[in-house]
Design a protein around this motif. Sequence first.
Motif, mmCIF file in Angstrom:
data_model
loop_
_atom_site.group_PDB
_atom_site.id
_atom_site.type_symbol
_atom_site.label_atom_id
_atom_site.label_comp_id
_atom_site.label_asym_id
_atom_site.label_seq_id
_atom_site.Cartn_x
_atom_site.Cartn_y
_atom_site.Cartn_z
ATOM 1 N N SER B 247 -46.003 -65.050 -13.713
ATOM 2 C CA SER B 247 -45.887 -65.329 -12.170
ATOM 3 C C SER B 247 -45.740 -66.827 -11.812
ATOM 4 C CB SER B 247 -47.280 -64.872 -11.681
ATOM 5 O OG SER B 247 -48.472 -65.382 -12.279
ATOM 6 N N SER B 248 -45.552 -67.480 -13.614
ATOM 7 C CA SER B 248 -44.971 -69.019 -13.473
ATOM 8 C C SER B 248 -44.304 -69.237 -12.497
ATOM 9 C CB SER B 248 -45.125 -69.222 -14.651
ATOM 10 O OG SER B 248 -44.605 -68.875 -15.574
ATOM 11 N N TYR B 249 -43.917 -70.447 -12.280
ATOM 12 C CA TYR B 249 -42.498 -70.708 -12.219
ATOM 13 C C TYR B 249 -42.705 -72.479 -12.023
ATOM 14 C CZ TYR B 249 -46.459 -73.083 -8.430
ATOM 15 O OH TYR B 249 -47.297 -73.603 -8.139
ATOM 16 N N ASP B 250 -41.022 -72.802 -11.670
ATOM 17 C CA ASP B 250 -40.435 -74.305 -11.584
ATOM 18 C C ASP B 250 -39.996 -74.888 -10.343
ATOM 19 O OD1 ASP B 250 -39.858 -76.873 -13.071
ATOM 20 O OD2 ASP B 250 -38.709 -75.653 -14.578
ATOM 21 N N MET B 251 -40.558 -76.190 -10.070
ATOM 22 C CA MET B 251 -40.205 -76.209 -8.627
ATOM 23 C C MET B 251 -39.479 -77.356 -8.701
ATOM 24 S SD MET B 251 -40.795 -74.609 -5.568
ATOM 25 C CE MET B 251 -41.572 -75.368 -4.048
ATOM 26 N N HIS B 252 -38.597 -77.988 -7.646
ATOM 27 C CA HIS B 252 -38.035 -79.418 -8.153
ATOM 28 C C HIS B 252 -37.713 -79.411 -6.570
ATOM 29 C CE1 HIS B 252 -36.721 -79.732 -12.937
ATOM 30 N NE2 HIS B 252 -37.009 -78.811 -12.078
ATOM 31 N N TYR B 253 -37.980 -80.500 -6.281
ATOM 32 C CA TYR B 253 -38.189 -81.248 -4.743
ATOM 33 C C TYR B 253 -37.118 -82.795 -4.679
ATOM 34 C CZ TYR B 253 -42.871 -78.630 -5.271
ATOM 35 O OH TYR B 253 -43.734 -78.132 -4.650
ATOM 36 N N GLU B 254 -36.354 -82.221 -4.122
ATOM 37 C CA GLU B 254 -35.242 -83.583 -3.433
ATOM 38 C C GLU B 254 -35.487 -83.878 -2.211
ATOM 39 O OE1 GLU B 254 -30.636 -84.179 -4.525
ATOM 40 O OE2 GLU B 254 -31.024 -82.144 -3.474
ATOM 41 N N TRP B 255 -36.213 -85.091 -2.142
ATOM 42 C CA TRP B 255 -36.427 -85.824 -0.561
ATOM 43 C C TRP B 255 -35.287 -86.335 0.660
ATOM 44 C CZ3 TRP B 255 -41.530 -84.008 0.461
ATOM 45 C CH2 TRP B 255 -41.589 -83.958 -0.055
ATOM 46 N N LEU B 256 -34.847 -85.861 1.286
ATOM 47 C CA LEU B 256 -33.500 -86.455 1.609
ATOM 48 C C LEU B 256 -33.552 -87.185 3.386
ATOM 49 C CD1 LEU B 256 -31.108 -83.119 0.681
ATOM 50 C CD2 LEU B 256 -31.591 -85.121 -0.718
ATOM 51 N N PRO B 257 -33.059 -88.209 3.569
ATOM 52 C CA PRO B 257 -32.839 -88.643 5.283
ATOM 53 C C PRO B 257 -33.067 -87.040 5.918
ATOM 54 C CG PRO B 257 -31.250 -89.196 3.808
ATOM 55 C CD PRO B 257 -31.616 -88.651 2.476
ATOM 56 N N ARG B 258 -33.469 -86.905 7.124
ATOM 57 C CA ARG B 258 -33.435 -86.621 8.448
ATOM 58 C C ARG B 258 -31.613 -87.023 8.994
ATOM 59 N NH1 ARG B 258 -35.281 -85.441 13.386
ATOM 60 N NH2 ARG B 258 -35.253 -82.860 13.390
ATOM 61 N N THR B 259 -30.753 -86.743 8.098
ATOM 62 C CA THR B 259 -29.939 -87.144 8.770
ATOM 63 C C THR B 259 -28.977 -86.099 9.295
ATOM 64 O OG1 THR B 259 -28.320 -86.739 6.972
ATOM 65 C CG2 THR B 259 -29.188 -88.887 7.060
ATOM 66 N N PRO B 260 -27.635 -86.055 9.839
ATOM 67 C CA PRO B 260 -26.981 -84.718 11.084
ATOM 68 C C PRO B 260 -26.692 -83.816 9.773
ATOM 69 C CG PRO B 260 -26.654 -86.542 11.803
ATOM 70 C CD PRO B 260 -27.409 -87.311 10.910
ATOM 71 N N VAL B 261 -25.821 -84.120 8.780
ATOM 72 C CA VAL B 261 -25.228 -83.787 7.510
ATOM 73 C C VAL B 261 -26.598 -83.285 6.885
ATOM 74 C CG1 VAL B 261 -24.741 -84.135 5.516
ATOM 75 C CG2 VAL B 261 -23.518 -85.129 7.082
ATOM 76 N N ASN B 262 -27.898 -83.309 6.477
ATOM 77 C CA ASN B 262 -28.765 -82.968 6.251
ATOM 78 C C ASN B 262 -29.629 -81.849 6.925
ATOM 79 O OD1 ASN B 262 -28.295 -84.330 3.190
ATOM 80 N ND2 ASN B 262 -29.742 -85.982 4.027
ATOM 81 N N LEU B 263 -29.903 -81.870 8.057
ATOM 82 C CA LEU B 263 -30.224 -80.942 9.323
ATOM 83 C C LEU B 263 -29.679 -79.856 8.964
ATOM 84 C CD1 LEU B 263 -31.375 -83.379 11.965
ATOM 85 C CD2 LEU B 263 -33.039 -82.403 10.285
#
Lengths: 189, 298
Positions: B247-263
């Motif tokens: 049940s193991s996992y591998d998670m990657h996070y990407e933190w993006l600015p809250r811009t209209p494109v990213n929303l």
Amino acid sequence: MKPPPITSTAGLERCFRANVGPVTAFVARRAHDPDMVADVVAATFLELVRTAHAYRPRRGSERAWLFGIARHRLADAVRANRREIPTGDVVGRDLLAEDEYERLENAIDALRIAPGLRAAIDRLPAAQRELVLLVSVDGLSPSDAAAVLGIPAVAARMRLSRARRQLASMTANDPLPTLTPQATRSVTR
Amino acid sequence: MNRTSSQTTVELPDFEERLCALLVAEHARLHPPTPQAQRRSGARRRRAALVVAGAAALSVAAIALGIGRDGPLGPSAGSSVGIGVASASEVSKRVVQSLAATDVVLHAVQVTHGADGRDYRSEMWFDEADPYAFRQLEWDGSSAAIDSSTRLSGDQLETITWDIAAGSATRTRIPDPSGTGEPGQSQSERLRSAFEGGKLELLGTPTLDGRKTYLLADPSEPSVARRIWVDAKTFLPVRMTAGPDASSYDMHYEWLPRTPVNLAALVTTPPADIPITTTAPADIPNTTAKEADSGKTP
């Protein structure tokens, strides 16, 4: 009155008595034999004693948390292909009374999922399969199942919805029971 | 939890009594009831680490689907930074500060290692300023299979699901989302709680995808073997793994600015030639123990 926290002796006993039956059933559905069930249940509650400070109610119920621990202990047992799970000084199987071994054996049979439905569930992707089992078979709410699996509640709901559609689609062409609420109930028989 | 209170149980009275006695003894051994120990126990509880679940591998999928995005927060991934913080507690403190920001869109890629030996990938987007806003993209091998997103629309919780393989799309509205367990904790909150307990250990400062990171482990749950990589410049988690079991996992996070494109990445948008059918809320299996048991258990 607020129940005692599980970090206290009284709270530990309350939590144990409220959950030992469901946890035993949860393990019995997934284990091969009574020894493994007893070992995993003992290991699960020993871990509760040792890590109770890490429990946070807002992340899910005590039962969901215990199911999460039991899942890992079961994985340990299966991965190591051991018939005995090391838990320090306690070996669960040694705690079983003579007649309880047989009762547990019967429970394992009684709790086994109907083969046809099990085959359909086994064909689901791993992430959906475990969610379906936790909700439909173990009776957790989708939110608690999400806590067991470490995913957001909304993701669990979506995944569950997809799993049900997939099961319905699989069973439409196969001589298998569909996962209607009625058929779902048969899962635990 | 009312549903589970009546669920199937197995009763083994002798086993339970013996185990309960052992548990109480173990508890007494770990927590001797002296005033000093009680004070220590209280402090431990306050410090206790909350464990976070989650997982991920990054934005290949988003790019494949043509999902636009503005670049991640902080310096470029390849920038070289010095490692100036030496202790796990100091790193944790900085991470908690960094995670307090809500003007962020979090993109997470999760790879779950299935018991069947296959990897299952899903991508998630979270708007940290709106806990209801969520999108998930599930992959079947190298193809995107299901694209779903949820958002609060007025007082209704609306979910759009695009079955890419089948070429169909549905919209579901839940009139009153209270009681559904949503929105729950935001991803930042869940991550933050892992760093607030003071239980993490610093294992090293490896380079991950060209950037310096702090690698921390959570020893409070050894069986889970959780490891978290923290960007040494932004002090934001960039990877978490757990396992190694089925049940193991591998998670990657990407933190993006809250811009209209990213929303915009939070919204499922099926092609114009695929009509969206409105359906009733999902019928979630609702087995109760009394119905299920039928006297079958001992």
